[in-house]
Design an enzyme around this catalytic site. Sequence first.
Site, short mmCIF file in Angstrom:
data_model
loop_
_atom_site.label_atom_id
_atom_site.label_comp_id
_atom_site.label_asym_id
_atom_site.label_seq_id
_atom_site.Cartn_x
_atom_site.Cartn_y
_atom_site.Cartn_z
N PRO A 2 1.24 -0.85 -0.42
CA PRO A 2 -0.06 0.14 0.21
C PRO A 2 0.73 0.95 -0.10
O PRO A 2 2.18 1.59 0.57
CB PRO A 2 -0.93 0.19 1.44
CG PRO A 2 0.28 -1.15 2.76
CD PRO A 2 0.88 -2.48 1.42
N GLU A 3 0.50 2.56 -0.41
CA GLU A 3 1.27 3.56 -0.46
C GLU A 3 0.43 4.35 -0.29
O GLU A 3 -0.79 4.52 0.83
CB GLU A 3 1.33 4.51 -2.50
CG GLU A 3 1.99 3.22 -3.07
CD GLU A 3 2.92 3.80 -3.53
OE1 GLU A 3 3.16 5.04 -3.55
OE2 GLU A 3 3.10 3.12 -4.81
#
Length: 285
Positions: A2-3
């Site tokens: 995830p960013e």
Amino acid sequence: MPELPEVEVVRRGLAEHVVGHTIESVLVKHPRSVRRHELGGDDLAARMTGLRIESACRRGKFLWLTFDDPDAALVVHLGMSGQMLVQPAQAPLEKHAHIVAALDNGTQLRFVDQRTFGGWALNRLITLDGTDVPESVAHIARDPLDPQFDTEAVVARIRGKSSEIKRVLLDQTVVSGIGNIYADEALWRARIHGERSAAALTRPAVRRLLGDVQAVMAEALDAGGTSFDALYVNVNGSSGYFERSLAAYGRADRPCRRCGAPIRREKFMNRSSFSCPRCQPKPRR
Ligand SMILES: [Zn+2]
């Protein structure tokens, strides 16, 4: 992985659904998910029991909960596949629910993680630069969405580096939360090739680039923030933003949305970089 925008979506979900509630019990079902907590799962469970959750915080891709104990923070590593789910206590347990915290309102906060790269760890909170952060996050710089992000100071730090601008953007001690996808998207918007020297960029160019980073992240957040329902806080999978709105990342050989030239893919830091050969000329060696 995830960013920042995906982690922020999770943080908002937690702020809405678990902050204000007291933890009645904690069950650790998989030791790997607490391996970052030095004293082990029993210690984590004992110390969290009875704590009231006061806030959900984030810096870059780091996520943590604070409690009515001013010394403790729960750092949540999402890893590759970690999810924070809020479910009614009677809902069947997910197959990969490795940690379950029962709350005083009849719900459970569950850490579900198929690949077990993530986990929970209690950390000491320390005050740094006027902000409380967990010890393990102390080396992470503020991210571009932080209200106290000091653009001019970061512009100066970036220009003080002699390495390639993309490498500097990915350096979490300079500015945090920028991963491969957002670096490529922002560089495309700013018309800068990632291998240009950070030190050789003008101050206005770096300022614009940081503005582009903020804009790309804000757009991803708008897209991702609408995709989770009330009791399901989910970071597993893309927000839908990726397929629809990306201009460079993952678009090898497809036409540049600005000039039509085929997007090029190059190796950089053991990963792929995507850029437009016409809009983002490669620096001469
Ligand atoms: Zn182009």
